[in-house]
Design a protein around this motif. Structure first.
Motif, PDB file in Angstrom:
ATOM      1  N   GLN A 144     -54.426 -69.206  49.949  1.00  0.00           N
ATOM      2  CA  GLN A 144     -53.341 -70.073  50.382  1.00  0.00           C
ATOM      3  C   GLN A 144     -52.202 -69.265  51.008  1.00  0.00           C
ATOM      4  O   GLN A 144     -51.650 -69.639  52.042  1.00  0.00           O
ATOM      5  N   GLY A 145     -51.870 -68.144  50.388  1.00  0.00           N
ATOM      6  CA  GLY A 145     -50.806 -67.300  50.918  1.00  0.00           C
ATOM      7  C   GLY A 145     -51.138 -66.735  52.287  1.00  0.00           C
ATOM      8  O   GLY A 145     -50.264 -66.648  53.163  1.00  0.00           O
ATOM      9  N   GLU A 146     -52.396 -66.340  52.484  1.00  0.00           N
ATOM     10  CA  GLU A 146     -52.795 -65.795  53.783  1.00  0.00           C
ATOM     11  C   GLU A 146     -52.792 -66.870  54.867  1.00  0.00           C
ATOM     12  O   GLU A 146     -52.369 -66.623  56.001  1.00  0.00           O
ATOM     13  N   ILE A 147     -53.273 -68.062  54.525  1.00  0.00           N
ATOM     14  CA  ILE A 147     -53.262 -69.157  55.503  1.00  0.00           C
ATOM     15  C   ILE A 147     -51.826 -69.595  55.795  1.00  0.00           C
ATOM     16  O   ILE A 147     -51.487 -69.941  56.934  1.00  0.00           O
ATOM     17  N   GLN A 148     -50.963 -69.539  54.768  1.00  0.00           N
ATOM     18  CA  GLN A 148     -49.567 -69.944  54.948  1.00  0.00           C
ATOM     19  C   GLN A 148     -48.880 -69.154  56.051  1.00  0.00           C
ATOM     20  O   GLN A 148     -47.972 -69.666  56.722  1.00  0.00           O
ATOM     21  N   LYS A 149     -49.306 -67.922  56.254  1.00  0.00           N
ATOM     22  CA  LYS A 149     -48.709 -67.099  57.309  1.00  0.00           C
ATOM     23  C   LYS A 149     -48.876 -67.723  58.692  1.00  0.00           C
ATOM     24  O   LYS A 149     -48.156 -67.377  59.635  1.00  0.00           O
ATOM     25  N   TRP A 150     -49.839 -68.668  58.818  1.00  0.00           N
ATOM     26  CA  TRP A 150     -50.106 -69.282  60.112  1.00  0.00           C
ATOM     27  C   TRP A 150     -49.808 -70.785  60.106  1.00  0.00           C
ATOM     28  O   TRP A 150     -50.285 -71.513  60.972  1.00  0.00           O
ATOM     29  N   VAL A 151     -49.000 -71.222  59.143  1.00  0.00           N
ATOM     30  CA  VAL A 151     -48.574 -72.625  59.072  1.00  0.00           C
ATOM     31  C   VAL A 151     -47.057 -72.638  58.997  1.00  0.00           C
ATOM     32  O   VAL A 151     -46.481 -72.134  58.034  1.00  0.00           O
ATOM     33  N   ASP A 152     -46.398 -73.192  60.013  1.00  0.00           N
ATOM     34  CA  ASP A 152     -44.937 -73.077  60.056  1.00  0.00           C
ATOM     35  C   ASP A 152     -44.225 -74.000  59.071  1.00  0.00           C
ATOM     36  O   ASP A 152     -43.091 -73.722  58.669  1.00  0.00           O
ATOM     37  N   HIS A 153     -44.842 -75.109  58.676  1.00  0.00           N
ATOM     38  CA  HIS A 153     -44.290 -75.915  57.585  1.00  0.00           C
ATOM     39  C   HIS A 153     -44.885 -75.380  56.278  1.00  0.00           C
ATOM     40  O   HIS A 153     -44.676 -74.238  55.938  1.00  0.00           O
ATOM     41  N   SER A 154     -45.629 -76.189  55.541  1.00  0.00           N
ATOM     42  CA  SER A 154     -46.188 -75.706  54.285  1.00  0.00           C
ATOM     43  C   SER A 154     -47.583 -76.281  54.075  1.00  0.00           C
ATOM     44  O   SER A 154     -48.137 -76.939  54.962  1.00  0.00           O
ATOM     45  N   ILE A 155     -48.130 -76.048  52.882  1.00  0.00           N
ATOM     46  CA  ILE A 155     -49.493 -76.444  52.551  1.00  0.00           C
ATOM     47  C   ILE A 155     -49.468 -77.213  51.240  1.00  0.00           C
ATOM     48  O   ILE A 155     -48.897 -76.748  50.250  1.00  0.00           O
ATOM     49  N   SER A 156     -50.091 -78.371  51.233  1.00  0.00           N
ATOM     50  CA  SER A 156     -50.276 -79.100  49.981  1.00  0.00           C
ATOM     51  C   SER A 156     -51.638 -78.720  49.414  1.00  0.00           C
ATOM     52  O   SER A 156     -52.673 -78.998  50.014  1.00  0.00           O
ATOM     53  N   VAL A 157     -51.605 -78.054  48.277  1.00  0.00           N
ATOM     54  CA  VAL A 157     -52.854 -77.612  47.658  1.00  0.00           C
ATOM     55  C   VAL A 157     -52.671 -77.634  46.153  1.00  0.00           C
ATOM     56  O   VAL A 157     -51.586 -77.365  45.637  1.00  0.00           O
ATOM     57  N   THR A 158     -53.728 -77.981  45.446  1.00  0.00           N
ATOM     58  CA  THR A 158     -53.692 -78.013  43.991  1.00  0.00           C
ATOM     59  C   THR A 158     -54.702 -77.013  43.446  1.00  0.00           C
ATOM     60  O   THR A 158     -55.857 -76.986  43.882  1.00  0.00           O
ATOM     61  N   ILE A 159     -54.240 -76.194  42.504  1.00  0.00           N
ATOM     62  CA  ILE A 159     -55.140 -75.263  41.843  1.00  0.00           C
ATOM     63  C   ILE A 159     -55.669 -75.948  40.581  1.00  0.00           C
ATOM     64  O   ILE A 159     -54.915 -76.181  39.629  1.00  0.00           O
ATOM     65  N   ASN A 160     -56.936 -76.340  40.600  1.00  0.00           N
ATOM     66  CA  ASN A 160     -57.544 -77.021  39.463  1.00  0.00           C
ATOM     67  C   ASN A 160     -58.088 -75.993  38.470  1.00  0.00           C
ATOM     68  O   ASN A 160     -58.913 -75.153  38.835  1.00  0.00           O
ATOM     69  N   ILE A 161     -57.617 -76.084  37.236  1.00  0.00           N
ATOM     70  CA  ILE A 161     -58.110 -75.180  36.189  1.00  0.00           C
ATOM     71  C   ILE A 161     -58.643 -76.015  35.033  1.00  0.00           C
ATOM     72  O   ILE A 161     -58.229 -77.164  34.841  1.00  0.00           O
ATOM     73  N   PRO A 162     -59.570 -75.481  34.239  1.00  0.00           N
ATOM     74  CA  PRO A 162     -60.169 -76.275  33.162  1.00  0.00           C
ATOM     75  C   PRO A 162     -59.183 -76.537  32.029  1.00  0.00           C
ATOM     76  O   PRO A 162     -58.153 -75.867  31.895  1.00  0.00           O
ATOM     77  N   ASN A 163     -59.522 -77.494  31.183  1.00  0.00           N
ATOM     78  CA  ASN A 163     -58.643 -77.888  30.089  1.00  0.00           C
ATOM     79  C   ASN A 163     -58.342 -76.739  29.146  1.00  0.00           C
ATOM     80  O   ASN A 163     -57.243 -76.630  28.608  1.00  0.00           O
ATOM     81  N   GLU A 164     -59.315 -75.853  28.957  1.00  0.00           N
ATOM     82  CA  GLU A 164     -59.129 -74.759  27.999  1.00  0.00           C
ATOM     83  C   GLU A 164     -58.339 -73.586  28.582  1.00  0.00           C
ATOM     84  O   GLU A 164     -58.081 -72.592  27.892  1.00  0.00           O
ATOM     85  N   ALA A 165     -57.914 -73.672  29.844  1.00  0.00           N
ATOM     86  CA  ALA A 165     -57.149 -72.588  30.466  1.00  0.00           C
ATOM     87  C   ALA A 165     -55.831 -72.376  29.717  1.00  0.00           C
ATOM     88  O   ALA A 165     -55.241 -73.306  29.171  1.00  0.00           O
ATOM     89  N   THR A 166     -55.362 -71.148  29.709  1.00  0.00           N
ATOM     90  CA  THR A 166     -54.181 -70.781  28.934  1.00  0.00           C
ATOM     91  C   THR A 166     -52.916 -70.826  29.783  1.00  0.00           C
ATOM     92  O   THR A 166     -52.967 -70.824  31.022  1.00  0.00           O
ATOM     93  N   GLU A 167     -51.775 -70.817  29.105  1.00  0.00           N
ATOM     94  CA  GLU A 167     -50.499 -70.722  29.801  1.00  0.00           C
ATOM     95  C   GLU A 167     -50.376 -69.390  30.529  1.00  0.00           C
ATOM     96  O   GLU A 167     -49.710 -69.293  31.565  1.00  0.00           O
ATOM     97  N   GLU A 168     -51.025 -68.365  30.006  1.00  0.00           N
ATOM     98  CA  GLU A 168     -50.986 -67.056  30.661  1.00  0.00           C
ATOM     99  C   GLU A 168     -51.614 -67.128  32.055  1.00  0.00           C
ATOM    100  O   GLU A 168     -51.142 -66.473  32.994  1.00  0.00           O
ATOM    101  N   LEU A 169     -52.677 -67.944  32.189  1.00  0.00           N
ATOM    102  CA  LEU A 169     -53.297 -68.091  33.508  1.00  0.00           C
ATOM    103  C   LEU A 169     -52.347 -68.806  34.468  1.00  0.00           C
ATOM    104  O   LEU A 169     -52.206 -68.405  35.633  1.00  0.00           O
ATOM    105  N   VAL A 170     -51.683 -69.851  34.008  1.00  0.00           N
ATOM    106  CA  VAL A 170     -50.718 -70.551  34.854  1.00  0.00           C
ATOM    107  C   VAL A 170     -49.630 -69.585  35.310  1.00  0.00           C
ATOM    108  O   VAL A 170     -49.232 -69.566  36.479  1.00  0.00           O
ATOM    109  N   ASN A 171     -49.137 -68.767  34.387  1.00  0.00           N
ATOM    110  CA  ASN A 171     -48.127 -67.760  34.713  1.00  0.00           C
ATOM    111  C   ASN A 171     -48.637 -66.818  35.805  1.00  0.00           C
ATOM    112  O   ASN A 171     -47.935 -66.529  36.784  1.00  0.00           O
ATOM    113  N   GLU A 172     -49.870 -66.339  35.647  1.00  0.00           N
ATOM    114  CA  GLU A 172     -50.438 -65.421  36.639  1.00  0.00           C
ATOM    115  C   GLU A 172     -50.568 -66.087  38.006  1.00  0.00           C
ATOM    116  O   GLU A 172     -50.276 -65.471  39.045  1.00  0.00           O
TER     117      GLU A 172
END
Length: 851
Positions: free
Chosen positions: A600-628
């Motif tokens: 997303q960050g690399e593609i953002q370099k070529w989009v002058d507005h922004s990008i709507s994207v959702t990072i889907n993670i499983p239910n068991e994912a930790t808060e540490e992953l969200v932080n990362e």
């Protein structure tokens, strides 16, 4: 050139006729057919349909764009435009443009999104706050989604020179704006709202926690504007100073906070409920070409509800998507390749069409202003609405902002045999988006030569903009032309979610990977029939046969491999098929989440507005992953990011405690005796040609009683259209009988009372309403009351119409994400259902039923 048929000559179609024609058009795809008929087929205010299939819609749109083209040098022809948009193959106007272009039945904007606000952080007064509230409602009634920032509102406890003495802070106004959103209907759906605030604001922590309480701020998305200094303080575990006014060199208030502590709260809440979203504000402002003109009114202050368009106050944007899959030649075969030449040609055409749509939007705005002038209301009442549209017209005319984007990124990569999320896939996506940027900016530059640059263009202001310098690094000639001739549009590109659009293109959505390449549906069968296979027997004894449904392009892959798509496959066979396909390990739940953020960050370099994207993670994912993921997004140059943990928004959140289990939920706490006066909402709806009205008495924003019946006839309620709230008062008539009156404040500020609601409606409706009100008062959850009403077996057609209206009125009060038990999706037979904005929505296939 084609032409729009006069209204009197238009042929009407029934819903059944349009649905059947659309079903044939989409080759049996009932979800696509339903979405088109429901959202995009041309309709009048009485629900009459004037387009039989999407082919009619495409002729309508092509005619209007060709009409605008004819005003300019070297115009594109009607047939050329039609070939680009028909069959949803190459270029797809999204949402409001698809509905509104050439639509004589609606006086509405073609803009998908708006941002409103006050210049230079002003407007910190009740007058300023109410002005934004009214502007928000006025925009939503014209179909647009709205965003605005709250950073200008003084923090809680600040001194004020009125009877309150101190300010209440941000949260009460969040609730006000949220409630206003829920009150506005947009052709069967509610408006969309984004509320943002700077992390530099002393009330930012309250803002971050505002949506945790049950039933609060349900009508808005919320995002925090994060600056680089705050992120550095998080990484360095150092203090951060909040100010009011924000970032002021001479603040009236300062507050030192532990940046890491607030950051962890953001991470925790996002992990728990998918909000707040994050906007990396310094990145947005630093990269923004419109912000080169900040002193001329183009300072970015907030974003639209999905976050893909950061905007200045009173600017708007229209969206268009390019279907990337259609540029793959020989898809899913060994000799597949991407036709970059055709792609560049079509991007140029798309940018030109977007500029034409601005001219069409200016015509729509003029029609709105004419409608306001012709309204019989007092000029003072109309003043805010009129000035709002004058401001929007100025920004659209000056800046000519466009929103060219894409859809089908996931299918494009799969069709080329490239795995989404892997290094090869990321590299190819970057190449595509760089190509898109250069072609769009080249087209805008060429239009500047023919049609003139946007009116405030100044090469000196822009010459050191990072986005423009990136163009210079790969195409110096284009950069030089842009400096010499300017460009037609102040900003050009975005990547939106394309939810409904991807259903119509029958592809993956936006830049997302495929959600699920194969899933199963069920159809009810008679077990006594010959040659019937029973795969499942439900709790009431009904028999069901399961059958496989393929994602459209996965089915195309199967056909390319010579695999029989009509065969009923076992789970093991399905798993084996997926493992052989380019979709293997490339679904939204399979891709490496950190890699996706970097992509997303690399593609953002070529989009002058922004990008709507959702990072889907499983239910068991930790808060540490969200932080990362959040830290990685900032470092990678993303402008914003949303993380959704599977199941994180199921049920209702109450403060910091865990959600209660269903069997432990307490009933609604209503008083034993009905208060004499209740706040009330007015809900209007239409069944066929009959107009109905409902009055819903509330306690603590929960439905307590309901009165409903026919409106605007001899025996019904005559109530001005602008009245949507008031009070229900329990009184007695001259004979001592109970009477319920409705009181509202009229436009001159006086109280007006309608006496005897119970006597205004048919006695049959009144008796059923008393029964339903009794159930509500005794604490049955609203969704359960709706189930009860739906289960009523009523023979009289008029009573059934009334029943449907009551259900529609009560659905307004169901909290979003409320799960539904005991029902199945009519589209895929899934039982994974929930309410979303009053609509019963399937979490598996995405179909929804409203009303």
């Amino acid at each position: 050139m084609g032409r729009i048929i006069e209204e009197t000559q238009r042929q009407k179609y029934t819903t059944e006729e349009a649905t059947q024609a659309a079903l044939e058009y989409f080759k049996g795809d009932d979800l696509a057919a339903k979405v088109w008929v429901t959202k995009y087929a041309l309709k009048d205010s009485e629900g009459n349909i004037y387009e039989k299939s999407p082919e009619d819609m495409h002729h309508r749109i092509a005619s209007e764009i060709a009409r605008v083209e004819s005003k300019y040098p070297s115009p594109m022809k009607y047939e050329e435009i039609l070939d680009l948009i028909r069959d949803f193959k190459y270029i797809v106007p999204q949402g409001s443009p698809m509905t509104g272009i050439g639509n004589p039945f609606q006086i509405a904007s073609l803009s998908n999104c708006f941002v409103i606000g006050h210049p230079n952080g002003t407007g910190d007064s009740y007058g300023g706050i109410m002005k934004i509230d009214q502007e928000q409602v006025q925009l939503m009634k014209r179909r647009g989604g709205v965003g605005h920032d709250l950073s200008h509102i003084r923090p809680k406890g600040s001194p004020v020179k009125n009877s309150a003495l101190t300010s209440t802070g941000l949260v009460p106004f969040m609730e006000r704006y949220s409630n206003s959103t829920r009150e506005v209907a947009q052709d069967g759906r509610r408006g969309a709202l984004m509320l943002s605030v700077s992390i530099n604001h002393p009330d930012a922590e309250d803002f971050i926690d505002a949506k945790l309480e049950a039933g609060k701020i349900t009508g808005a998305n919320v995002s925090v504007r994060i600056d680089d200094d705050f992120m550095k303080a998080v990484k360095n575990k150092s203090a951060y100073t909040q100010k009011f006014p924000i970032f002021s060199p001479n603040p009236r208030m300062t507050k030192e906070i532990d940046a890491e502590k607030i950051w962890q709260k953001i991470v925790h809440n996002a992990w728990k409920s998918a909000e707040p979203g994050i906007l990396f504000w310094d990145t947005i402002r630093r990269e923004s070409l419109p912000d080169c003109y900040a002193d001329l009114g183009y300072e970015t202050v907030s974003t639209n509800p999905c976050g893909e368009i950061p905007l200045c106050p009173y600017d708007s944007c229209r969206l268009l998507a390019i279907n990337l899959y259609s540029y793959v030649v020989n898809p899913f075969k060994k000799d597949a390749y991407f036709d970059f030449d055709l792609f560049k040609q079509h991007v140029g055409a798309a940018q030109r069409m977007m500029d034409d749509i601005i001219d069409l939007e200016l015509e729509k705005i003029d029609a709105i202003l004419q409608k306001i002038d012709e309204d019989p209301e007092d000029e003072e009442i109309k003043r805010i609405e009129k000035n709002l549209w004058l401001e929007i017209r100025t920004k659209a005319r000056e800046g000519r902002r466009t929103g060219v984007g894409i859809t089908a990124e996931g299918d494009m990569l799969a069709a080329l045999g490239i795995r989404y999320g892997r290094e090869e896939g990321i590299a190819f996506s970057i190449k595509v988006h760089q190509t898109l940027t250069l072609a769009a900016y080249r087209a805008s530059c060429e239009m500047a030569k023919e049609r003139g640059a946007f009116s405030i263009f100044d090469a000196q202001r822009e010459k050191n903009n990072p986005f423009l310098l990136r163009i210079k690094s790969v195409d110096p000639a284009l950069y030089n032309d842009l400096q010499e001739y300017g460009r037609r549009n102040i900003a050009l590109l975005t990547i939106a979610p394309t939810g409904s659009t991807s259903i119509l293109t029958q592809t993956t959505s936006g830049i997302e990977p495929v959600f699920m390449p194969v899933y199963k549906r069920r159809r009810k069968v008679n077990p006594n029939d010959k040659n019937v296979r029973v795969d499942f027997v439900d709790e009431v004894g009904d028999s069901w046969e399961e059958y496989v449904v393929f994602h459209h392009k996965f089915k195309t892959w199967m056909e390319a491999q010579g695999i029989d798509t009509s065969k009923n496959l076992s789970d093991a066979e399905i798993d084996e098929l997926i493992a052989q396909s380019p979709y293997y390990k490339a679904t939204s739940n399979d891709v490496d989440w950190v890699s996706k953020v970097k992509m997303q960050g690399e593609i953002q370099k070529w989009v002058d507005h922004s990008i709507s994207v959702t990072i889907n993670i499983p239910n068991e994912a930790t808060e540490e992953l969200v932080n990362e993921l959040y830290i990685t997004a900032w470092e990678a140059g993303c402008k914003g990011v949303t993380v959704y943990r599977d199941g994180s928004r199921s049920g209702v959140l109450i403060g910091k405690s865990e959600p209660k289990k269903e069997e432990e939920e307490a009933p609604q706490a209503f008083p034993l005796k009905r208060p004499q006066v209740l706040e009330a909402d007015v809900v209007r709806f239409q069944n066929k040609k009959e107009k109905w009205i409902a009055f819903i008495g509330k306690i603590n924003e929960k439905p307590y009683e309901i009165f409903t019946g026919l409106a605007d006839d001899e025996d019904g309620i005559l109530l001005p259209r602008w009245v949507n709230e008031g009070y229900i008062i329990k009184n007695r008539d001259e004979e001592g009988n109970s009477r319920y009156d409705f009181r509202f404040t009229n436009q001159r500020g006086y109280k007006t009372t309608i006496e005897g609601l119970s006597h205004k409606f048919d006695p049959v409706y009144w008796n059923y309403a008393k029964l339903i009100s009794g159930v509500l008062r005794h604490g049955m959850p609203t969704e359960k009351v709706i189930d009860l009403i739906n289960s009523l077996q009523l023979d009289n057609e008029s009573i059934n119409t009334w029943k449907n209206g009551v259900v529609r009125a009560l659905k307004k009060f169901i909290p979003d994400e409320t799960e539904v038990k005991g029902q199945k999706c009519q589209n895929c037979n899934s039982t994974n259902l929930m309410y979303q904005e009053g609509c019963l929505t399937c979490k598996d296939c995405g179909s929804s039923k409203c009303g």
